[in-house]
Design an enzyme around this catalytic site. Structure first.
Site, PDB file in Angstrom:
ATOM      1  N   ILE A   9     -12.543 -14.503   5.701  1.00 61.28           N
ATOM      2  CA  ILE A   9     -12.641 -14.334   7.261  1.00 61.28           C
ATOM      3  C   ILE A   9     -11.303 -14.085   8.267  1.00 61.28           C
ATOM      4  N   GLN A  12      -8.112  -8.762   7.928  1.00 58.60           N
ATOM      5  CA  GLN A  12      -8.674  -7.686   8.649  1.00 58.60           C
ATOM      6  C   GLN A  12     -10.371  -7.362   8.780  1.00 58.60           C
ATOM      7  N   ARG A  33      -8.222 -20.795   3.757  1.00 57.58           N
ATOM      8  CA  ARG A  33      -7.366 -21.570   3.158  1.00 57.58           C
ATOM      9  C   ARG A  33      -6.456 -22.366   3.936  1.00 57.58           C
ATOM     10  N   LEU A  82     -14.735 -11.079   0.422  1.00 53.96           N
ATOM     11  CA  LEU A  82     -13.544 -10.386   0.958  1.00 53.96           C
ATOM     12  C   LEU A  82     -12.148 -11.074   0.698  1.00 53.96           C
ATOM     13  N   SER A 127     -12.731  -1.580  -4.701  1.00 55.90           N
ATOM     14  CA  SER A 127     -11.557  -0.845  -4.273  1.00 55.90           C
ATOM     15  C   SER A 127     -11.350   0.584  -4.689  1.00 55.90           C
ATOM     16  N   GLU A 129      -8.620   1.864  -5.245  1.00 58.50           N
ATOM     17  CA  GLU A 129      -7.506   1.546  -6.180  1.00 58.50           C
ATOM     18  C   GLU A 129      -7.993   1.378  -7.582  1.00 58.50           C
ATOM     19  N   TYR A 151      -3.102  -5.291  -9.305  1.00 55.79           N
ATOM     20  CA  TYR A 151      -4.085  -5.647  -8.307  1.00 55.79           C
ATOM     21  C   TYR A 151      -5.290  -4.758  -8.479  1.00 55.79           C
ATOM     22  N   LYS A 155      -9.074  -5.992  -9.554  1.00 53.63           N
ATOM     23  CA  LYS A 155     -10.337  -5.414  -8.798  1.00 53.63           C
ATOM     24  C   LYS A 155     -11.258  -4.996  -9.492  1.00 53.63           C
ATOM     25  N   PHE A 190       1.020  -3.189   5.143  1.00 52.14           N
ATOM     26  CA  PHE A 190       0.633  -1.875   4.991  1.00 52.14           C
ATOM     27  C   PHE A 190       0.801  -0.798   5.549  1.00 52.14           C
ATOM     28  N   GLY A 213       8.758   4.416   1.605  1.00 54.61           N
ATOM     29  CA  GLY A 213       8.607   4.473   0.405  1.00 54.61           C
ATOM     30  C   GLY A 213       7.971   5.920  -0.142  1.00 54.61           C
ATOM     31  N   ARG A 219      -3.936   9.441   1.044  1.00 57.81           N
ATOM     32  CA  ARG A 219      -4.860   8.517   1.360  1.00 57.81           C
ATOM     33  C   ARG A 219      -6.099   8.986   1.980  1.00 57.81           C
TER      34      ARG A 219
HETATM   35  P1  NDP Z   1      -6.476  -8.930   3.973  1.00 56.55           P
HETATM   36  O1  NDP Z   1      -5.497  -9.146   2.978  1.00 56.55           O
HETATM   37  O2  NDP Z   1      -6.402  -8.674   5.420  1.00 56.55           O
HETATM   38  O3  NDP Z   1      -7.443 -10.447   3.863  1.00 56.55           O
HETATM   39  C1  NDP Z   1      -7.355 -11.123   2.840  1.00 56.55           C
HETATM   40  C2  NDP Z   1      -8.281 -12.354   2.957  1.00 56.55           C
HETATM   41  O4  NDP Z   1      -8.107 -12.897   1.606  1.00 56.55           O
HETATM   42  C3  NDP Z   1      -7.160 -13.141   3.935  1.00 56.55           C
HETATM   43  O5  NDP Z   1      -8.386 -13.969   4.763  1.00 56.55           O
HETATM   44  C4  NDP Z   1      -6.616 -14.164   2.876  1.00 56.55           C
HETATM   45  O6  NDP Z   1      -6.428 -15.492   3.740  1.00 56.55           O
HETATM   46  C5  NDP Z   1      -7.702 -14.469   2.067  1.00 56.55           C
HETATM   47  N1  NDP Z   1      -7.252 -15.245   0.884  1.00 56.55           N
HETATM   48  C6  NDP Z   1      -6.101 -14.855   0.071  1.00 56.55           C
HETATM   49  N2  NDP Z   1      -6.147 -15.571  -1.021  1.00 56.55           N
HETATM   50  C7  NDP Z   1      -7.316 -16.638  -0.910  1.00 56.55           C
HETATM   51  C8  NDP Z   1      -7.498 -17.550  -1.763  1.00 56.55           C
HETATM   52  N3  NDP Z   1      -6.786 -18.002  -2.818  1.00 56.55           N
HETATM   53  N4  NDP Z   1      -8.610 -18.340  -1.360  1.00 56.55           N
HETATM   54  C9  NDP Z   1      -9.232 -18.040  -0.187  1.00 56.55           C
HETATM   55  N5  NDP Z   1      -9.116 -16.880   0.513  1.00 56.55           N
HETATM   56  C10 NDP Z   1      -7.990 -16.130   0.190  1.00 56.55           C
HETATM   57  O7  NDP Z   1      -7.635  -8.002   3.573  1.00 56.55           O
HETATM   58  P2  NDP Z   1      -8.599  -6.845   3.996  1.00 56.55           P
HETATM   59  O8  NDP Z   1      -9.188  -7.725   5.125  1.00 56.55           O
HETATM   60  O9  NDP Z   1      -8.001  -5.547   4.349  1.00 56.55           O
HETATM   61  O10 NDP Z   1      -9.569  -6.440   2.841  1.00 56.55           O
HETATM   62  C11 NDP Z   1     -10.572  -7.313   2.582  1.00 56.55           C
HETATM   63  C12 NDP Z   1     -11.003  -7.235   1.037  1.00 56.55           C
HETATM   64  O11 NDP Z   1     -11.593  -5.725   0.715  1.00 56.55           O
HETATM   65  C13 NDP Z   1      -9.951  -7.440  -0.155  1.00 56.55           C
HETATM   66  O12 NDP Z   1     -10.709  -8.089  -0.804  1.00 56.55           O
HETATM   67  C14 NDP Z   1      -9.185  -6.354  -0.299  1.00 56.55           C
HETATM   68  O13 NDP Z   1      -8.711  -6.407  -1.691  1.00 56.55           O
HETATM   69  C15 NDP Z   1     -10.549  -5.337  -0.209  1.00 56.55           C
HETATM   70  N6  NDP Z   1     -10.305  -3.869   0.050  1.00 56.55           N
HETATM   71  C16 NDP Z   1      -9.624  -3.697   1.358  1.00 56.55           C
HETATM   72  C17 NDP Z   1      -9.428  -2.471   1.482  1.00 56.55           C
HETATM   73  C18 NDP Z   1      -8.604  -1.981   2.869  1.00 56.55           C
HETATM   74  O14 NDP Z   1      -8.321  -0.659   3.098  1.00 56.55           O
HETATM   75  N7  NDP Z   1      -8.612  -2.926   3.772  1.00 56.55           N
HETATM   76  C19 NDP Z   1     -10.019  -1.326   0.882  1.00 56.55           C
HETATM   77  C20 NDP Z   1     -10.851  -1.824  -0.276  1.00 56.55           C
HETATM   78  C21 NDP Z   1     -10.855  -2.982  -0.800  1.00 56.55           C
HETATM   79  P3  NDP Z   1      -5.269 -15.823   4.786  1.00 56.55           P
HETATM   80  O15 NDP Z   1      -5.403 -15.602   5.915  1.00 56.55           O
HETATM   81  O16 NDP Z   1      -5.018 -17.329   4.372  1.00 56.55           O
HETATM   82  O17 NDP Z   1      -3.961 -15.139   4.001  1.00 56.55           O
HETATM   83  P1  GDR Z   2      -2.709   0.667  -0.643  1.00 57.60           P
HETATM   84  O1  GDR Z   2      -2.281   0.670   0.915  1.00 57.60           O
HETATM   85  O2  GDR Z   2      -1.580   0.520  -1.654  1.00 57.60           O
HETATM   86  O3  GDR Z   2      -3.468   2.018  -0.800  1.00 57.60           O
HETATM   87  O4  GDR Z   2      -3.829  -0.513  -0.903  1.00 57.60           O
HETATM   88  P2  GDR Z   2      -0.779   0.636   1.439  1.00 57.60           P
HETATM   89  O5  GDR Z   2      -0.873   0.928   2.847  1.00 57.60           O
HETATM   90  O6  GDR Z   2       0.030  -0.417   1.102  1.00 57.60           O
HETATM   91  O7  GDR Z   2      -0.244   2.006   0.577  1.00 57.60           O
HETATM   92  C1  GDR Z   2      -0.700   3.389   0.960  1.00 57.60           C
HETATM   93  C2  GDR Z   2       0.176   4.486   0.376  1.00 57.60           C
HETATM   94  O8  GDR Z   2       1.631   4.371   1.012  1.00 57.60           O
HETATM   95  C3  GDR Z   2       2.760   4.404   0.286  1.00 57.60           C
HETATM   96  N1  GDR Z   2       3.809   3.898   0.895  1.00 57.60           N
HETATM   97  C4  GDR Z   2       3.949   2.750   1.519  1.00 57.60           C
HETATM   98  N2  GDR Z   2       3.331   1.546   1.417  1.00 57.60           N
HETATM   99  C5  GDR Z   2       3.499   0.598   1.919  1.00 57.60           C
HETATM  100  N3  GDR Z   2       2.987  -0.608   2.254  1.00 57.60           N
HETATM  101  N4  GDR Z   2       4.890   0.584   2.659  1.00 57.60           N
HETATM  102  C6  GDR Z   2       5.966   1.510   2.635  1.00 57.60           C
HETATM  103  O9  GDR Z   2       6.962   1.608   3.211  1.00 57.60           O
HETATM  104  C7  GDR Z   2       5.077   2.678   1.969  1.00 57.60           C
HETATM  105  N5  GDR Z   2       5.895   4.082   1.742  1.00 57.60           N
HETATM  106  C8  GDR Z   2       4.941   4.760   1.341  1.00 57.60           C
HETATM  107  C9  GDR Z   2       2.351   3.653  -1.009  1.00 57.60           C
HETATM  108  O10 GDR Z   2       3.083   3.858  -2.012  1.00 57.60           O
HETATM  109  C10 GDR Z   2       0.907   4.039  -1.086  1.00 57.60           C
HETATM  110  O11 GDR Z   2       0.767   5.133  -1.873  1.00 57.60           O
HETATM  111  C11 GDR Z   2      -4.619  -0.831   0.257  1.00 57.60           C
HETATM  112  C12 GDR Z   2      -5.065  -2.103   0.649  1.00 57.60           C
HETATM  113  O12 GDR Z   2      -5.581  -2.644   1.490  1.00 57.60           O
HETATM  114  C13 GDR Z   2      -5.775  -2.489  -1.006  1.00 57.60           C
HETATM  115  O13 GDR Z   2      -6.167  -3.941  -0.749  1.00 57.60           O
HETATM  116  C14 GDR Z   2      -7.091  -1.576  -0.847  1.00 57.60           C
HETATM  117  O14 GDR Z   2      -7.658  -1.889  -2.037  1.00 57.60           O
HETATM  118  C15 GDR Z   2      -6.574  -0.373  -1.137  1.00 57.60           C
HETATM  119  O15 GDR Z   2      -5.921   0.253   0.356  1.00 57.60           O
HETATM  120  C16 GDR Z   2      -7.865   0.893  -1.231  1.00 57.60           C
END
Ligand code: NDP
Ligand code: GDR
Length: 333
Positions: A9, A12, A33, A82, A127, A129, A151, A155, A190, A213, A219
């Site tokens: 929660i 994001q 946590r 989540l 995801s 991914e 990762y 997933k 990100f 990078g 994407r």
């Molecule tokens: P975030 O990284 O913003 O949030 C992750 C959350 O998981 C945080 O609240 C974090 O808590 C919590 N968490 C991490 N480890 C634990 C643990 N051991 N026990 C309990 N809680 C934990 O991710 P998003 O909100 O972006 O994504 C939500 C979900 O969707 C994730 O599972 C992600 O992998 C998946 N996802 C995201 C996508 C995206 O583009 N955003 C796309 C596809 C899937 P804390 O605040 O303490 O770090």
């Molecule tokens: P991703 O997201 O790996 O797709 O996972 P991220 O934004 O980290 O990377 C997207 C792409 O951008 C390229 N890239 C860089 N990425 C980061 N973070 N920093 C850099 O400087 C940079 N330069 C280039 C990466 O190589 C990659 O190709 C996200 C997460 O939210 C996952 O939890 C989720 O499952 C997937 O999206 C769908």
């Protein structure tokens, strides 16, 4: 009053989902946590002005006993899983932690639901991914998976254990295969938020360059606010199922950077520097989702465009920095 439990929660999606569910009249509980600075972990809930409206409970995805106690106490109607170690790049540095939280953690939540809240509906955050090394140009629910990072492997486990619990125990367990979604609440690690924060800093004279990078990666980016609606819609269906959630449009990181810099009237070529250390050991070069099933069965569609979202993120970062940093007007670009 319906009760929802959200793991993750403080992330994001968790914050936006909590806001959506509160608006629909749910009692919203969230697993957090324990940390030595709890105010930092709740900053997104605070940003949305809902930190006093949700009920937070200490817990961890790796502690089955606490998850069982949470389910027993709350008896939620809907559980949204989540929580995850969600940063792909870190999953090479912390592969075992990623497996424990992002993979085995899903089984822990499923077990706790199965034993203590068996009528609850369950959502798993899968995801794009998982598609990894692309087998089909546009990915749908039937595209084969080929994960490319610890990762994504984790997933994939979470995805299949959700399918398995649905088929084994008849649980109402659905998995959303979500493509990248972003917002002003996205973590700065990100790529979109890294870029919008840097663009704002460069504009205000707080930063001079942007190390990047692989900017040729592509994407399918949508807005988190749109995507959490799809999660809720999945749990309102009579039958559980798996859905791709995407915009259907793919864009290079390079073009996303251009959109952000255009918004503030600067040329990215003057600031972007390629840094080899930011490349990944194995890359997902291109993702583009087919959201037809979600549209046909859920009535879901992405509404916010990439341009609108990036503009919102840059503006939010400018406003945040103006509030918190000491800006020297003579250095502004
Ligand atoms: P975030 O990284 O913003 O949030 C992750 C959350 O998981 C945080 O609240 C974090 O808590 C919590 N968490 C991490 N480890 C634990 C643990 N051991 N026990 C309990 N809680 C934990 O991710 P998003 O909100 O972006 O994504 C939500 C979900 O969707 C994730 O599972 C992600 O992998 C998946 N996802 C995201 C996508 C995206 O583009 N955003 C796309 C596809 C899937 P804390 O605040 O303490 O770090
Ligand atoms: P991703 O997201 O790996 O797709 O996972 P991220 O934004 O980290 O990377 C997207 C792409 O951008 C390229 N890239 C860089 N990425 C980061 N973070 N920093 C850099 O400087 C940079 N330069 C280039 C990466 O190589 C990659 O190709 C996200 C997460 O939210 C996952 O939890 C989720 O499952 C997937 O999206 C769908």
């Amino acid at each position: 009053m319906r009760k929802a439990l959200i793991t993750g929660i403080t992330g994001q999606d968790g914050a936006y989902l909590a806001q959506l569910l509160l608006g629909k009249g749910y009692e919203v509980h969230g697993v957090v946590r324990r940390s030595s600075h709890a105010e930092v972990s709740s900053h997104r809930l605070r940003w949305l002005g809902i930190e006093n409206d949700v009920k937070l409970i200490d817990g961890n995805l790796n502690d089955l006993s606490c998850l069982m106690r949470i389910m027993q106490t709350i008896k939620p109607d809907e559980v949204y899983n989540l929580g995850a170690q969600s940063f792909v790049h870190s999953s090479w540095q912390q592969p075992l932690l990623t497996a424990q939280v992002t993979a085995v953690g899903v089984t822990n939540v499923l077990e706790a639901v199965r034993i203590e809240a068996p009528t609850a509906r369950f959502y798993q955050a899968s995801s794009s991914e998982m598609f990894g090394l692309i087998q089909e140009t546009i990915q749908s629910e039937t595209t084969p998976f080929y994960p490319r990072s610890p990762y994504a492997v984790a997933k994939l486990y979470g995805h299949w254990i959700t399918v398995n619990y649905r088929e084994s125990f008849g649980m109402h367990a659905s998995s959303g295969i979500l493509f990248n979604h972003e917002s002003p609440l996205r973590g700065k690690e990100f790529v979109t938020r890294k870029v919008t924060d840097a663009a704002a800093r460069i504009k205000l004279g707080l930063q001079d360059e942007l190390p990047m990078g692989n900017i040729d990666a592509k994407r399918d980016w949508g807005h988190a606010k749109d995507y959490v609606k799809a999660m809720w819609m999945m749990l309102q269906q009579d039958k559980p199922d798996d859905y791709v959630v995407a915009t259907g449009r793919t864009t290079t990181v390079r073009d996303m950077i251009r959109i952000a810099f255009d918004h503030i009237g600067l040329n990215p070529a003057d600031f972007v520097r390629i840094d080899a250390s930011l490349f990944r050991p194995a890359e997902v070069e291109v993702l583009q989702g087919n959201p037809e099933k979600a549209k046909a069965k859920l009535g879901w569609e992405a509404k916010i465009t990439l341009e609108e979202m990036i503009a919102e993120m840059v503006d939010a970062d400018l406003a945040r920095l103006r509030r918190s940093e000491d800006i020297d007007p003579s250095k502004m670009r």
